[in-house]
Design a protein around this motif. Structure first.
Motif, PDB file in Angstrom:
ATOM      1  N   ARG A  63     -10.170   7.754  10.980  1.00 20.23           N
ATOM      2  CA  ARG A  63      -8.962   8.271  10.330  1.00 20.23           C
ATOM      3  C   ARG A  63      -8.728   7.702   8.940  1.00 20.23           C
ATOM      4  O   ARG A  63      -8.235   8.392   8.066  1.00 20.23           O
ATOM      5  CB  ARG A  63      -7.712   7.942  11.168  1.00 20.23           C
ATOM      6  CG  ARG A  63      -7.585   8.643  12.467  1.00 20.23           C
ATOM      7  CD  ARG A  63      -6.237   8.365  13.156  1.00 20.23           C
ATOM      8  NE  ARG A  63      -6.043   6.958  13.519  1.00 20.23           N
ATOM      9  CZ  ARG A  63      -5.212   6.128  12.897  1.00 20.23           C
ATOM     10  NH1 ARG A  63      -4.473   6.532  11.901  1.00 20.23           N
ATOM     11  NH2 ARG A  63      -5.089   4.878  13.288  1.00 20.23           N
ATOM     12  N   VAL A  64      -9.009   6.405   8.754  1.00 24.45           N
ATOM     13  CA  VAL A  64      -8.659   5.698   7.515  1.00 24.45           C
ATOM     14  C   VAL A  64      -9.757   4.720   7.121  1.00 24.45           C
ATOM     15  O   VAL A  64     -10.726   4.545   7.836  1.00 24.45           O
ATOM     16  CB  VAL A  64      -7.325   4.926   7.673  1.00 24.45           C
ATOM     17  CG1 VAL A  64      -6.163   5.859   7.931  1.00 24.45           C
ATOM     18  CG2 VAL A  64      -7.425   3.888   8.777  1.00 24.45           C
ATOM     19  N   GLY A  65      -9.549   4.057   5.986  1.00 29.56           N
ATOM     20  CA  GLY A  65     -10.427   2.970   5.569  1.00 29.56           C
ATOM     21  C   GLY A  65     -11.349   3.293   4.417  1.00 29.56           C
ATOM     22  O   GLY A  65     -11.850   2.397   3.753  1.00 29.56           O
ATOM     23  N   GLY A  70     -12.137  14.489   5.378  1.00 26.56           N
ATOM     24  CA  GLY A  70     -11.664  14.415   6.756  1.00 26.56           C
ATOM     25  C   GLY A  70     -10.854  13.178   7.082  1.00 26.56           C
ATOM     26  O   GLY A  70     -10.231  13.106   8.136  1.00 26.56           O
ATOM     27  N   LEU A  71     -10.848  12.186   6.195  1.00 28.34           N
ATOM     28  CA  LEU A  71     -10.065  10.972   6.433  1.00 28.34           C
ATOM     29  C   LEU A  71      -8.753  11.070   5.667  1.00 28.34           C
ATOM     30  O   LEU A  71      -8.655  11.776   4.665  1.00 28.34           O
ATOM     31  CB  LEU A  71     -10.828   9.724   5.993  1.00 28.34           C
ATOM     32  CG  LEU A  71     -12.149   9.440   6.683  1.00 28.34           C
ATOM     33  CD1 LEU A  71     -12.713   8.107   6.219  1.00 28.34           C
ATOM     34  CD2 LEU A  71     -12.016   9.462   8.193  1.00 28.34           C
ATOM     35  N   SER A  72      -7.754  10.333   6.148  1.00 27.41           N
ATOM     36  CA  SER A  72      -6.458  10.303   5.479  1.00 27.41           C
ATOM     37  C   SER A  72      -6.631   9.765   4.062  1.00 27.41           C
ATOM     38  O   SER A  72      -7.370   8.801   3.841  1.00 27.41           O
ATOM     39  CB  SER A  72      -5.498   9.410   6.267  1.00 27.41           C
ATOM     40  OG  SER A  72      -4.250   9.364   5.663  1.00 27.41           O
ATOM     41  N   ALA A  73      -5.978  10.388   3.113  1.00 31.00           N
ATOM     42  CA  ALA A  73      -6.099   9.969   1.712  1.00 31.00           C
ATOM     43  C   ALA A  73      -5.105   8.863   1.397  1.00 31.00           C
ATOM     44  O   ALA A  73      -4.301   8.956   0.483  1.00 31.00           O
ATOM     45  CB  ALA A  73      -5.894  11.165   0.789  1.00 31.00           C
ATOM     46  N   ASP A  74      -5.151   7.787   2.164  1.00 32.41           N
ATOM     47  CA  ASP A  74      -4.320   6.624   1.892  1.00 32.41           C
ATOM     48  C   ASP A  74      -4.995   5.832   0.772  1.00 32.41           C
ATOM     49  O   ASP A  74      -6.191   5.555   0.831  1.00 32.41           O
ATOM     50  CB  ASP A  74      -4.212   5.729   3.125  1.00 32.41           C
ATOM     51  CG  ASP A  74      -3.540   6.407   4.306  1.00 32.41           C
ATOM     52  OD1 ASP A  74      -2.942   7.477   4.119  1.00 32.41           O
ATOM     53  OD2 ASP A  74      -3.622   5.854   5.413  1.00 32.41           O
ATOM     54  N   THR A  99       1.223   3.336  -4.211  1.00 30.83           N
ATOM     55  CA  THR A  99       0.649   3.429  -2.872  1.00 30.83           C
ATOM     56  C   THR A  99       0.956   4.800  -2.301  1.00 30.83           C
ATOM     57  O   THR A  99       2.105   5.247  -2.336  1.00 30.83           O
ATOM     58  CB  THR A  99       1.221   2.348  -1.933  1.00 30.83           C
ATOM     59  OG1 THR A  99       1.065   1.071  -2.539  1.00 30.83           O
ATOM     60  CG2 THR A  99       0.516   2.362  -0.586  1.00 30.83           C
ATOM     61  N   ILE A 100      -0.078   5.448  -1.781  1.00 33.06           N
ATOM     62  CA  ILE A 100       0.061   6.772  -1.172  1.00 33.06           C
ATOM     63  C   ILE A 100      -0.431   6.681   0.268  1.00 33.06           C
ATOM     64  O   ILE A 100      -1.550   6.210   0.514  1.00 33.06           O
ATOM     65  CB  ILE A 100      -0.748   7.825  -1.952  1.00 33.06           C
ATOM     66  CG1 ILE A 100      -0.258   7.904  -3.394  1.00 33.06           C
ATOM     67  CG2 ILE A 100      -0.674   9.188  -1.258  1.00 33.06           C
ATOM     68  CD1 ILE A 100      -1.100   8.781  -4.297  1.00 33.06           C
ATOM     69  N   LEU A 101       0.400   7.090   1.213  1.00 32.78           N
ATOM     70  CA  LEU A 101       0.040   7.130   2.634  1.00 32.78           C
ATOM     71  C   LEU A 101       0.245   8.547   3.136  1.00 32.78           C
ATOM     72  O   LEU A 101       1.306   9.131   2.930  1.00 32.78           O
ATOM     73  CB  LEU A 101       0.898   6.162   3.453  1.00 32.78           C
ATOM     74  CG  LEU A 101       0.719   4.692   3.137  1.00 32.78           C
ATOM     75  CD1 LEU A 101       1.742   3.864   3.902  1.00 32.78           C
ATOM     76  CD2 LEU A 101      -0.688   4.243   3.495  1.00 32.78           C
ATOM     77  N   ASP A 102      -0.771   9.070   3.807  1.00 28.91           N
ATOM     78  CA  ASP A 102      -0.699  10.432   4.329  1.00 28.91           C
ATOM     79  C   ASP A 102      -0.263  11.423   3.256  1.00 28.91           C
ATOM     80  O   ASP A 102       0.514  12.344   3.515  1.00 28.91           O
ATOM     81  CB  ASP A 102       0.234  10.516   5.534  1.00 28.91           C
ATOM     82  CG  ASP A 102      -0.348   9.862   6.764  1.00 28.91           C
ATOM     83  OD1 ASP A 102      -1.586   9.910   6.928  1.00 28.91           O
ATOM     84  OD2 ASP A 102       0.416   9.303   7.554  1.00 28.91           O
ATOM     85  N   GLY A 103      -0.702  11.214   2.036  1.00 24.45           N
ATOM     86  CA  GLY A 103      -0.395  12.136   0.947  1.00 24.45           C
ATOM     87  C   GLY A 103       0.982  11.974   0.332  1.00 24.45           C
ATOM     88  O   GLY A 103       1.349  12.723  -0.564  1.00 24.45           O
ATOM     89  N   GLU A 104       1.762  11.001   0.774  1.00 12.82           N
ATOM     90  CA  GLU A 104       3.101  10.781   0.226  1.00 12.82           C
ATOM     91  C   GLU A 104       3.171   9.448  -0.500  1.00 12.82           C
ATOM     92  O   GLU A 104       2.677   8.446  -0.009  1.00 12.82           O
ATOM     93  CB  GLU A 104       4.148  10.786   1.346  1.00 12.82           C
ATOM     94  CG  GLU A 104       4.348  12.141   1.973  1.00 12.82           C
ATOM     95  CD  GLU A 104       5.513  12.142   2.941  1.00 12.82           C
ATOM     96  OE1 GLU A 104       6.525  11.462   2.644  1.00 12.82           O
ATOM     97  OE2 GLU A 104       5.401  12.793   3.975  1.00 12.82           O
ATOM     98  N   VAL A 105       3.818   9.450  -1.654  1.00 18.55           N
ATOM     99  CA  VAL A 105       4.023   8.212  -2.395  1.00 18.55           C
ATOM    100  C   VAL A 105       5.041   7.365  -1.632  1.00 18.55           C
ATOM    101  O   VAL A 105       6.148   7.796  -1.377  1.00 18.55           O
ATOM    102  CB  VAL A 105       4.526   8.497  -3.827  1.00 18.55           C
ATOM    103  CG1 VAL A 105       4.882   7.205  -4.547  1.00 18.55           C
ATOM    104  CG2 VAL A 105       3.486   9.292  -4.604  1.00 18.55           C
ATOM    105  N   VAL A 106       4.621   6.153  -1.249  1.00 23.21           N
ATOM    106  CA  VAL A 106       5.540   5.261  -0.539  1.00 23.21           C
ATOM    107  C   VAL A 106       5.903   4.044  -1.382  1.00 23.21           C
ATOM    108  O   VAL A 106       6.793   3.287  -1.014  1.00 23.21           O
ATOM    109  CB  VAL A 106       4.961   4.815   0.822  1.00 23.21           C
ATOM    110  CG1 VAL A 106       4.809   6.014   1.754  1.00 23.21           C
ATOM    111  CG2 VAL A 106       3.637   4.082   0.661  1.00 23.21           C
ATOM    112  N   HIS A 107       5.189   3.859  -2.483  1.00 25.29           N
ATOM    113  CA  HIS A 107       5.518   2.769  -3.408  1.00 25.29           C
ATOM    114  C   HIS A 107       5.114   3.198  -4.803  1.00 25.29           C
ATOM    115  O   HIS A 107       3.993   3.661  -5.027  1.00 25.29           O
ATOM    116  CB  HIS A 107       4.785   1.481  -3.034  1.00 25.29           C
ATOM    117  CG  HIS A 107       4.857   0.441  -4.114  1.00 25.29           C
ATOM    118  ND1 HIS A 107       6.003  -0.261  -4.395  1.00 25.29           N
ATOM    119  CD2 HIS A 107       3.931   0.009  -4.997  1.00 25.29           C
ATOM    120  CE1 HIS A 107       5.762  -1.085  -5.408  1.00 25.29           C
ATOM    121  NE2 HIS A 107       4.516  -0.936  -5.785  1.00 25.29           N
TER     122      HIS A 107
END
Length: 123
Positions: A63-65, A70-74, A99-107
């Motif tokens: 999913r990540v890393g 196919g992986l989350s664009a974190d 910082t972007i998690l699941d396509g959303e800016v969180v920071h």
């Protein structure tokens, strides 16, 4: 073939990966003592420990890393190029700008993105 992982141990401690990166690059403790000087890592190895290998340790490598189809664009954008900055620059000057998690800016340290949350303290 080993995939040793690293983390800032959030939320148990301050979310600041830079002291850990510094220690991996220099083998220097917070008090300045050098432990195992011959066991330093390259910047690429240290960053893999925080990203790809951290995902592997959590059984989340599907999913990540990594940035891969196919992986989350974190992702995180830093003030310095962590592959070329000196360990001292990483420890004392580097900051997380975005910082972007699941396509959303969180920071967003500078508050420049329209959908960013209120400004937060960042390492």
């Amino acid at each position: 073939g080993l995939k040793p992982s690293a983390s800032s141990d959030a939320p148990v401690s301050e979310v600041n990966p830079f002291p850990g990166l510094y220690a991996m690059l220099t083998r220097r403790t917070a008090t300045g003592r050098v432990l195992g000087a011959g066991e330093t890592l390259t910047a690429r190895q240290a960053l893999a420990a925080f990203t790809e290998f951290g995902a592997y340790a959590n059984r989340a490598e599907h999913r990540v890393g990594r940035l891969a189809p196919g992986l989350s664009a974190d992702l995180a954008v830093f003030s310095h190029d962590l592959l070329t900055a000196s360990p001292e620059e990483i420890l004392h000057e580097a900051r997380c700008d975005l910082t972007i998690l699941d396509g959303e800016v969180v920071h967003d340290r500078e508050g420049e993105t329209a959908d960013a949350p209120a400004r937060r303290a960042a390492p």
